[in-house]
Design a protein around this motif. Structure first.
Motif, PDB file in Angstrom:
ATOM      1  N   TYR A  81     -11.043  17.886   8.745  1.00 62.86           N
ATOM      2  CA  TYR A  81     -10.151  17.338   7.708  1.00 62.86           C
ATOM      3  C   TYR A  81     -10.539  17.875   6.348  1.00 62.86           C
ATOM      4  CZ  TYR A  81      -8.344  13.981  11.052  1.00 62.86           C
ATOM      5  OH  TYR A  81      -7.738  13.414  12.131  1.00 62.86           O
ATOM      6  N   ASP A  82      -9.545  18.276   5.584  1.00 65.33           N
ATOM      7  CA  ASP A  82      -9.778  18.603   4.180  1.00 65.33           C
ATOM      8  C   ASP A  82      -9.593  17.292   3.413  1.00 65.33           C
ATOM      9  OD1 ASP A  82      -9.757  19.353   1.563  1.00 65.33           O
ATOM     10  OD2 ASP A  82      -8.328  21.010   1.800  1.00 65.33           O
ATOM     11  N   GLU A  83     -10.702  16.595   3.188  1.00 70.52           N
ATOM     12  CA  GLU A  83     -10.615  15.288   2.521  1.00 70.52           C
ATOM     13  C   GLU A  83     -10.110  15.447   1.088  1.00 70.52           C
ATOM     14  OE1 GLU A  83     -11.344  12.149   3.775  1.00 70.52           O
ATOM     15  OE2 GLU A  83     -11.649  13.003   5.761  1.00 70.52           O
ATOM     16  N   SER A  84     -10.363  16.650   0.509  1.00 70.61           N
ATOM     17  CA  SER A  84      -9.911  16.861  -0.865  1.00 70.61           C
ATOM     18  C   SER A  84      -8.400  17.069  -0.935  1.00 70.61           C
ATOM     19  CB  SER A  84     -10.648  18.035  -1.496  1.00 70.61           C
ATOM     20  OG  SER A  84     -11.027  18.993  -0.533  1.00 70.61           O
ATOM     21  N   ALA A  85      -7.746  17.246   0.221  1.00 72.30           N
ATOM     22  CA  ALA A  85      -6.288  17.393   0.207  1.00 72.30           C
ATOM     23  C   ALA A  85      -5.611  16.022   0.093  1.00 72.30           C
ATOM     24  CB  ALA A  85      -5.822  18.090   1.478  1.00 72.30           C
ATOM     25  N   ARG A  86      -6.340  14.944   0.435  1.00 74.22           N
ATOM     26  CA  ARG A  86      -5.683  13.629   0.378  1.00 74.22           C
ATOM     27  C   ARG A  86      -6.313  12.694  -0.646  1.00 74.22           C
ATOM     28  NH1 ARG A  86      -7.328  10.285   5.640  1.00 74.22           N
ATOM     29  NH2 ARG A  86      -8.693  11.789   6.629  1.00 74.22           N
ATOM     30  N   HIS A  87      -7.605  12.905  -0.967  1.00 72.19           N
ATOM     31  CA  HIS A  87      -8.253  12.040  -1.949  1.00 72.19           C
ATOM     32  C   HIS A  87      -8.574  12.847  -3.199  1.00 72.19           C
ATOM     33  CE1 HIS A  87      -8.384   8.991   1.012  1.00 72.19           C
ATOM     34  NE2 HIS A  87      -9.387   9.462   1.714  1.00 72.19           N
ATOM     35  N   ASP A  88      -8.525  12.176  -4.341  1.00 66.70           N
ATOM     36  CA  ASP A  88      -8.865  12.849  -5.593  1.00 66.70           C
ATOM     37  C   ASP A  88     -10.387  12.991  -5.684  1.00 66.70           C
ATOM     38  OD1 ASP A  88      -9.152  13.829  -8.072  1.00 66.70           O
ATOM     39  OD2 ASP A  88      -8.444  12.038  -9.142  1.00 66.70           O
ATOM     40  N   VAL A  89     -10.876  14.224  -5.508  1.00 63.75           N
ATOM     41  CA  VAL A  89     -12.320  14.454  -5.565  1.00 63.75           C
ATOM     42  C   VAL A  89     -12.674  15.402  -6.716  1.00 63.75           C
ATOM     43  CG1 VAL A  89     -12.667  13.991  -3.092  1.00 63.75           C
ATOM     44  CG2 VAL A  89     -12.244  16.330  -3.848  1.00 63.75           C
ATOM     45  N   GLY A  90     -11.800  15.451  -7.728  1.00 61.13           N
ATOM     46  CA  GLY A  90     -12.051  16.299  -8.887  1.00 61.13           C
ATOM     47  C   GLY A  90     -12.046  17.760  -8.496  1.00 61.13           C
ATOM     48  N   GLU A  91     -12.985  18.506  -9.078  1.00 58.93           N
ATOM     49  CA  GLU A  91     -12.995  19.953  -8.803  1.00 58.93           C
ATOM     50  C   GLU A  91     -13.715  20.275  -7.496  1.00 58.93           C
ATOM     51  OE1 GLU A  91     -15.149  18.543 -11.083  1.00 58.93           O
ATOM     52  OE2 GLU A  91     -16.830  19.894 -11.500  1.00 58.93           O
ATOM     53  N   TYR A  92     -14.281  19.253  -6.841  1.00 59.56           N
ATOM     54  CA  TYR A  92     -15.088  19.478  -5.633  1.00 59.56           C
ATOM     55  C   TYR A  92     -14.200  19.713  -4.413  1.00 59.56           C
ATOM     56  CZ  TYR A  92     -18.651  17.588  -8.664  1.00 59.56           C
ATOM     57  OH  TYR A  92     -19.497  17.389  -9.717  1.00 59.56           O
ATOM     58  N   GLY A  93     -14.839  20.059  -3.317  1.00 53.01           N
ATOM     59  CA  GLY A  93     -14.138  20.208  -2.046  1.00 53.01           C
ATOM     60  C   GLY A  93     -14.895  19.411  -0.997  1.00 53.01           C
ATOM     61  N   GLN A 139       1.811  11.835  10.447  1.00 53.97           N
ATOM     62  CA  GLN A 139       0.532  11.229  10.108  1.00 53.97           C
ATOM     63  C   GLN A 139       0.487  10.996   8.605  1.00 53.97           C
ATOM     64  OE1 GLN A 139       0.700  13.657  12.555  1.00 53.97           O
ATOM     65  NE2 GLN A 139      -1.231  13.770  13.638  1.00 53.97           N
ATOM     66  N   CYS A 140      -0.161   9.915   8.220  1.00 56.15           N
ATOM     67  CA  CYS A 140      -0.311   9.698   6.782  1.00 56.15           C
ATOM     68  C   CYS A 140      -1.654   9.051   6.476  1.00 56.15           C
ATOM     69  CB  CYS A 140       0.847   8.872   6.238  1.00 56.15           C
ATOM     70  SG  CYS A 140       0.986   7.244   6.950  1.00 56.15           S
ATOM     71  N   SER A 141      -2.020   9.176   5.223  1.00 55.22           N
ATOM     72  CA  SER A 141      -3.279   8.604   4.754  1.00 55.22           C
ATOM     73  C   SER A 141      -2.926   7.513   3.750  1.00 55.22           C
ATOM     74  CB  SER A 141      -4.092   9.709   4.087  1.00 55.22           C
ATOM     75  OG  SER A 141      -5.354   9.240   3.738  1.00 55.22           O
ATOM     76  N   ILE A 142      -3.760   6.491   3.654  1.00 51.39           N
ATOM     77  CA  ILE A 142      -3.482   5.420   2.692  1.00 51.39           C
ATOM     78  C   ILE A 142      -4.115   5.801   1.345  1.00 51.39           C
ATOM     79  CG2 ILE A 142      -3.881   2.985   2.156  1.00 51.39           C
ATOM     80  CD1 ILE A 142      -3.648   2.425   5.168  1.00 51.39           C
ATOM     81  N   ASP A 143      -3.303   5.735   0.293  1.00 50.30           N
ATOM     82  CA  ASP A 143      -3.796   6.140  -1.031  1.00 50.30           C
ATOM     83  C   ASP A 143      -4.959   5.245  -1.454  1.00 50.30           C
ATOM     84  OD1 ASP A 143      -1.696   7.834  -0.780  1.00 50.30           O
ATOM     85  OD2 ASP A 143      -0.580   7.118  -2.530  1.00 50.30           O
ATOM     86  N   LEU A 191       0.843  -1.201   0.000  1.00 50.53           N
ATOM     87  CA  LEU A 191       0.000   0.000   0.000  1.00 50.53           C
ATOM     88  C   LEU A 191       0.878   1.252   0.000  1.00 50.53           C
ATOM     89  CD1 LEU A 191      -2.618  -1.139   2.661  1.00 50.53           C
ATOM     90  CD2 LEU A 191      -2.901  -1.111   0.182  1.00 50.53           C
ATOM     91  N   LYS A 192       0.395   2.270  -0.659  1.00 49.95           N
ATOM     92  CA  LYS A 192       1.129   3.548  -0.700  1.00 49.95           C
ATOM     93  C   LYS A 192       0.454   4.528   0.265  1.00 49.95           C
ATOM     94  CE  LYS A 192       3.959   2.741  -4.272  1.00 49.95           C
ATOM     95  NZ  LYS A 192       4.084   1.337  -3.840  1.00 49.95           N
ATOM     96  N   THR A 193       1.265   5.411   0.853  1.00 52.22           N
ATOM     97  CA  THR A 193       0.701   6.395   1.780  1.00 52.22           C
ATOM     98  C   THR A 193       1.077   7.817   1.352  1.00 52.22           C
ATOM     99  OG1 THR A 193       2.620   6.244   3.228  1.00 52.22           O
ATOM    100  CG2 THR A 193       0.755   4.834   3.781  1.00 52.22           C
TER     101      THR A 193
END
Ligand SMILES: Cc1cc2nc3c(=O)[nH]c(=O)nc-3n(C[C@H](O)[C@H](O)[C@H](O)COP(=O)(O)OP(=O)(O)OC[C@H]3O[C@@H](n4cnc5c(N)ncnc54)[C@H](O)[C@@H]3O)c2cc1C
Length: 472
Positions: free
Chosen positions: A327-339, A201-205, A82-84
């Motif tokens: 948490y800014d979920e859009s900072a770690r997950h690809d959510v397109g143009e959304y926030g 801290q890290c998030s799992i890709d 897994l990548k983080t």
């Protein structure tokens, strides 16, 4: 062949199954019972209804201690391929003001408050040097001067009220409880997380749920029984154990040589423990760790990440709800143009709000944003989601005083030496803690007198498994 049952397919149960396969190879025939139709427990990556953007509804992040010592969980994540992505946050919002750095803290709270915060953090680091912190929740903790004091008492020593509030807001989300309901030492372990050098801290890709998914995919010799809540555990007539579980509204039974109960403390009461000795031991075990703490997650999808012109961190702390982490979920997950913003509300506020409906909670979250962001949040709102986690975590991990860890994993060793418990509540209420617990419990399988001959040699600390629980 040793027949082993694991109860619960959250991270703890999956890690236990994984370690049993790694340590004991073909010697164990393992069945993993899960009450629901999915594995992963409180690791829950979800999608919004309107657009395919993901967010974390449960576990937020993984703690990485790699820079200060061996980190078994990071090793596991790497081994699973897994990548983080590192995540980080410094910003605190107090009294409607966004404080991004020391200069802004001094400007809004005053120089004296900034100095008091820095003094407190220096003191915290001195009370818990990095090496000690890394060793975790072990019995040495009982000797620590803050072990028998409450976190509230420690905070009250900070004379400057603005500094005290700042520190309380910063720690509330990690504690999941109120400072008077946990020890100064547990508080300290969380205070030092804001001191540089202690932890990353890290998030799992791809989402935190990639971890349980990868664990499940790597189980070769484990049978998974979904939708099978275990309702009873007792001794059978052959020195083994009988599990009763519900399937399709009927109770079925199966016999095993050993059982790993990988449930958080709040679920242990849902099982009937057969026989007076086991019943008493489990009741005592549950009572000892019965310190419920609470979370509530409110996650909102917006048309665009409007706050990023002001706050670029992966998360910020907000003084609303007694101190919460957004948490800014859009900072770690690809959510397109959304926030996507996710409020992690903790402690008494989470418990109080848990009875309100989703719409009210989403409105409360938006209202908690400071002027400037609040108006834009209204304008760009698309969809809100709420996830309730009342009593789902432990307010005083390790118990007080911290128990001998081996004994804590064997609630009734005399007549039930094959019943082990696995739980984050025995360590630090995190994934790192539950992995340490699974590691220790699976090592203890060797202590079962009847099975020793069946099992391969005891895995030494330098065995092929690579995993070594933190030293006592
Ligand atoms: C909102 C929130 C945020 C968190 N954030 C973090 C974080 O950022 N980092 C971190 O390290 N930790 C975090 N934690 C803690 C983390 O969730 C736990 O450490 C971890 O989930 C413990 O794993 P577990 O397997 O013991 O329990 P769980 O994840 O609760 O899994 C237990 C499993 O057992 C099943 N079960 C229950 N009863 C039965 C039964 N009778 N029979 C069969 N199965 C049963 C459940 O359905 C579930 O699948 C967070 C917790 C919460 C609630």
């Amino acid at each position: 062949m040793t027949r082993v049952a694991i109860i619960g397919a959250g991270p703890g149960g999956l890690m236990t199954a994984y370690l049993l396969e790694r340590k004991y190879k073909n010697s164990c025939q393992t069945t993993l019972f899960e009450a629901t139709d999915r594995v992963g427990g409180k690791i829950l990556t979800r999608r919004f209804d309107c657009v395919p953007a993901i967010y974390e509804a449960g576990v937020a992040e993984v703690y990485d201690y790699g820079m200060i010592g061996p980190d078994p969980l990071q090793q596991l994540i790497g081994e699973l391929g897994l990548k983080t992505t590192p995540i980080d946050g410094q910003t605190v919002v107090v009294d409607g003001k966004v404080l991004r750095n020391e200069h802004e803290i001094a400007e809004h709270c005053g120089e004296a408050a900034l100095m008091a915060v820095e003094d407190f953090r220096r003191r915290a680091a001195a009370m818990m040097p990095i090496e000690t912190w890394h060793e975790g929740f072990w019995q040495d903790d009982n000797e620590h001067p803050w072990a028998r004091r409450t976190c509230e008492e420690i905070l009250n020593e900070v004379a400057d009220p603005a500094a005290r509030k700042f520190l309380k807001v910063a720690v509330h989300s990690d504690l999941a409880t109120e400072p008077h309901l946990t020890s100064g030492l547990n508080g300290l372990k969380n205070f030092v997380m804001d001191v540089p050098g202690y932890v990353r801290q890290c998030s799992i890709d791809g989402g935190m749920e990639m971890l349980p998914r990868a664990l499940q995919e790597n189980l070769i010799r484990t049978r998974l029984e979904l939708n099978s809540p275990v309702v009873g555990v007792e001794k059978n007539r052959n020195e083994g154990y009988r599990i009763s579980f519900r399937r399709n509204r009927r109770i079925e039974q199966q016999d095993f040589d050993a059982i790993f109960i990988a449930l958080p403390h709040n679920w242990l009461n849902s099982i009937e423990w057969g026989g007076e000795r086991l019943r008493r031991a489990m009741t005592e075990h549950i009572a000892y760790y019965d310190r419920p703490a609470h979370y509530l997650r409110i996650t909102i999808l917006f048309r665009k990440p409007f706050w990023q012109s002001l706050i670029t961190d992966s998360w910020f702390m907000l003084d609303a709800f007694g101190g919460c982490c957004v948490y800014d979920e859009s900072a770690r997950h690809d959510v397109g143009e959304y926030g996507v913003l996710g409020w992690l509300v903790a402690g008494s506020d989470a418990l109080t709000l848990v009875n309100l409906d989703d719409r009210t909670l989403v409105n409360r979250a938006i209202e908690s944003l400071p002027d400037g962001l609040y108006e834009e949040a209204h304008e760009h709102f698309i969809e809100g989601k709420v996830h309730r986690w009342a009593a789902a975590v432990n307010a005083l991990p390790g118990g007080c005083p911290v128990r001998d860890t081996r004994a804590a994993h064997l609630p009734e060793a005399k007549e039930h030496p094959g019943i082990f418990v696995v739980g984050d509540y025995l360590f630090d209420s995190t994934l790192n803690g539950v992995f340490d617990s699974a590691n220790l419990a699976t090592d203890l399988l060797h202590s079962m007198p009847l099975l020793v001959d069946d099992l391969p040699p005891h895995p030494s600390k330098k065995s092929a498994t690579c995993f070594s629980p933190q030293q006592q």
